[in-house]
Design a protein around this motif. Sequence first.
Motif, PDB file in Angstrom:
ATOM      1  N   PRO A   2       0.919  -1.310  -0.015  1.00 36.31           N
ATOM      2  CA  PRO A   2       0.136   0.053   0.096  1.00 36.31           C
ATOM      3  C   PRO A   2       0.991   1.140  -0.010  1.00 36.31           C
ATOM      4  N   ILE A   3       0.220   2.318  -0.235  1.00 26.54           N
ATOM      5  CA  ILE A   3       0.783   3.858  -0.236  1.00 26.54           C
ATOM      6  C   ILE A   3       1.113   3.856   1.346  1.00 26.54           C
ATOM      7  N   THR A  20       0.350  15.182   5.141  1.00 31.44           N
ATOM      8  CA  THR A  20       1.443  14.190   5.689  1.00 31.44           C
ATOM      9  C   THR A  20       2.917  14.822   4.986  1.00 31.44           C
ATOM     10  N   GLN A  21       3.954  14.536   5.779  1.00 33.48           N
ATOM     11  CA  GLN A  21       5.279  15.078   5.110  1.00 33.48           C
ATOM     12  C   GLN A  21       5.459  14.360   3.984  1.00 33.48           C
ATOM     13  N   THR A  22       5.735  13.009   3.992  1.00 29.70           N
ATOM     14  CA  THR A  22       6.292  12.221   2.911  1.00 29.70           C
ATOM     15  C   THR A  22       5.259  10.890   2.722  1.00 29.70           C
ATOM     16  N   VAL A  23       5.306  10.757   1.295  1.00 30.52           N
ATOM     17  CA  VAL A  23       4.599   9.412   0.869  1.00 30.52           C
ATOM     18  C   VAL A  23       5.303   8.691  -0.054  1.00 30.52           C
ATOM     19  N   THR A  24       5.185   7.321   0.341  1.00 30.64           N
ATOM     20  CA  THR A  24       5.898   6.413  -0.785  1.00 30.64           C
ATOM     21  C   THR A  24       4.602   5.668  -1.281  1.00 30.64           C
ATOM     22  N   SER A  25       4.995   5.158  -2.558  1.00 30.87           N
ATOM     23  CA  SER A  25       4.375   4.204  -3.051  1.00 30.87           C
ATOM     24  C   SER A  25       4.854   2.957  -3.935  1.00 30.87           C
ATOM     25  N   PRO A  26       4.109   2.011  -3.998  1.00 31.49           N
ATOM     26  CA  PRO A  26       4.705   0.972  -4.697  1.00 31.49           C
ATOM     27  C   PRO A  26       4.523   1.510  -6.267  1.00 31.49           C
ATOM     28  N   PRO A  27       5.052   0.640  -7.170  1.00 31.90           N
ATOM     29  CA  PRO A  27       5.008   0.773  -8.516  1.00 31.90           C
ATOM     30  C   PRO A  27       3.510   0.489  -9.028  1.00 31.90           C
ATOM     31  N   GLY A  28       2.958   1.230  -9.795  1.00 33.88           N
ATOM     32  CA  GLY A  28       1.596   1.035 -10.227  1.00 33.88           C
ATOM     33  C   GLY A  28       1.296   2.452 -11.164  1.00 33.88           C
ATOM     34  N   GLU A  29       0.146   2.335 -11.377  1.00 35.62           N
ATOM     35  CA  GLU A  29      -0.396   3.226 -12.680  1.00 35.62           C
ATOM     36  C   GLU A  29      -0.794   4.732 -12.117  1.00 35.62           C
ATOM     37  N   LEU A  30       0.020   5.684 -12.626  1.00 36.89           N
ATOM     38  CA  LEU A  30       0.084   7.061 -12.045  1.00 36.89           C
ATOM     39  C   LEU A  30      -1.223   7.455 -12.712  1.00 36.89           C
ATOM     40  N   ILE A  31      -1.700   8.399 -11.838  1.00 31.03           N
ATOM     41  CA  ILE A  31      -2.970   9.221 -12.174  1.00 31.03           C
ATOM     42  C   ILE A  31      -2.790  10.709 -11.899  1.00 31.03           C
ATOM     43  N   ALA A  70      -9.655   4.808  -9.411  1.00 28.48           N
ATOM     44  CA  ALA A  70      -9.002   4.876  -7.994  1.00 28.48           C
ATOM     45  C   ALA A  70      -9.830   5.635  -7.161  1.00 28.48           C
ATOM     46  N   THR A  71      -9.464   5.649  -5.864  1.00 25.71           N
ATOM     47  CA  THR A  71     -10.022   6.384  -4.718  1.00 25.71           C
ATOM     48  C   THR A  71      -9.258   7.459  -4.005  1.00 25.71           C
ATOM     49  N   PRO A  72      -9.637   8.397  -3.147  1.00 27.10           N
ATOM     50  CA  PRO A  72      -8.924   9.394  -2.579  1.00 27.10           C
ATOM     51  C   PRO A  72      -7.675   8.480  -1.633  1.00 27.10           C
ATOM     52  N   ASP A  73      -7.823   7.209  -1.205  1.00 20.97           N
ATOM     53  CA  ASP A  73      -7.066   6.351  -0.833  1.00 20.97           C
ATOM     54  C   ASP A  73      -5.733   6.384  -1.502  1.00 20.97           C
ATOM     55  N   ASP A  74      -5.830   6.377  -2.907  1.00 24.09           N
ATOM     56  CA  ASP A  74      -4.621   6.264  -3.792  1.00 24.09           C
ATOM     57  C   ASP A  74      -3.881   7.690  -4.121  1.00 24.09           C
ATOM     58  N   VAL A  75      -4.538   8.533  -3.326  1.00 24.35           N
ATOM     59  CA  VAL A  75      -3.657   9.839  -3.724  1.00 24.35           C
ATOM     60  C   VAL A  75      -2.592   9.952  -3.107  1.00 24.35           C
ATOM     61  N   THR A  76      -1.470  10.370  -3.758  1.00 24.38           N
ATOM     62  CA  THR A  76      -0.171  10.585  -3.106  1.00 24.38           C
ATOM     63  C   THR A  76       0.288  12.156  -2.717  1.00 24.38           C
ATOM     64  N   ALA A  77      -0.447  13.015  -3.666  1.00 28.50           N
ATOM     65  CA  ALA A  77      -0.069  14.487  -3.533  1.00 28.50           C
ATOM     66  C   ALA A  77      -1.432  15.153  -3.826  1.00 28.50           C
ATOM     67  N   ILE A 125      -8.483  22.276  -6.639  1.00 26.48           N
ATOM     68  CA  ILE A 125      -7.595  21.017  -5.937  1.00 26.48           C
ATOM     69  C   ILE A 125      -7.214  20.337  -7.022  1.00 26.48           C
ATOM     70  N   GLU A 126      -6.066  19.962  -7.145  1.00 25.94           N
ATOM     71  CA  GLU A 126      -5.205  19.104  -8.024  1.00 25.94           C
ATOM     72  C   GLU A 126      -4.747  17.893  -7.231  1.00 25.94           C
ATOM     73  N   VAL A 127      -4.863  16.668  -7.953  1.00 27.62           N
ATOM     74  CA  VAL A 127      -4.440  15.693  -7.050  1.00 27.62           C
ATOM     75  C   VAL A 127      -3.430  14.812  -8.078  1.00 27.62           C
ATOM     76  N   MET A 128      -2.754  13.944  -7.487  1.00 33.56           N
ATOM     77  CA  MET A 128      -1.756  12.887  -8.367  1.00 33.56           C
ATOM     78  C   MET A 128      -2.015  11.728  -7.379  1.00 33.56           C
ATOM     79  N   ALA A 129      -2.167  10.453  -7.967  1.00 34.41           N
ATOM     80  CA  ALA A 129      -2.520   9.253  -7.306  1.00 34.41           C
ATOM     81  C   ALA A 129      -1.704   7.931  -8.070  1.00 34.41           C
ATOM     82  N   VAL A 130      -1.621   7.042  -7.354  1.00 35.13           N
ATOM     83  CA  VAL A 130      -0.966   5.653  -7.743  1.00 35.13           C
ATOM     84  C   VAL A 130      -1.976   4.599  -7.604  1.00 35.13           C
ATOM     85  N   LYS A 131      -2.279   3.932  -8.737  1.00 33.71           N
ATOM     86  CA  LYS A 131      -3.174   2.827  -8.560  1.00 33.71           C
ATOM     87  C   LYS A 131      -2.383   1.667  -8.830  1.00 33.71           C
ATOM     88  N   SER A 132      -2.593   0.919  -7.649  1.00 28.00           N
ATOM     89  CA  SER A 132      -1.746  -0.356  -7.769  1.00 28.00           C
ATOM     90  C   SER A 132      -2.512  -1.554  -8.362  1.00 28.00           C
TER      91      SER A 132
END
Length: 132
Positions: A2-3, A20-31, A70-77, A125-132
């Motif tokens: 998970p993220i 959150t100060q820092t977010v790590t994400s596994p490889p996945g589809e960038l959104i 994707a869902t808001p849980d997939d958002v990294t930034a 509001i602009e977001v970036m997400a990763v869907k694994s």
Amino acid sequence: MPITKINPDTLPDAGALGYTQTVTSPPGELIFCSGQVAIDRDGTPVPEDLGEQAKVAANNVKLALAAAGATPDDVTAVRLYIVGLTPERLGAVGSALPALFNGTAPCATAIGVEALADPEYQVEIEVMAVKS
């Protein structure tokens, strides 16, 4: 995998401020979602209240993410563009974020701007997400 959201004790307590100060994400589809503002598909008039605009824009973020599977849980930034940024206006926008991110916000940046695409818009509001 998970993220992971990290607020190290060597940095200010971002969790208390709603991000959150820092977010790590596994490889996945960038959104990448375009900035969302306070207008819906039917063109409902934009609310005058900044907090209400933030709620509409946050709901539009959810809809944009859902369209990509994707869902808001997939958002990294998240980036918040706020017209006439002040601590009070940031608080009004920030009050809409816990509901969007289920209480655990991603990395966030708030940017004060002079104007947005339409004079009625006060927040985008602009977001970036990763869907694994």
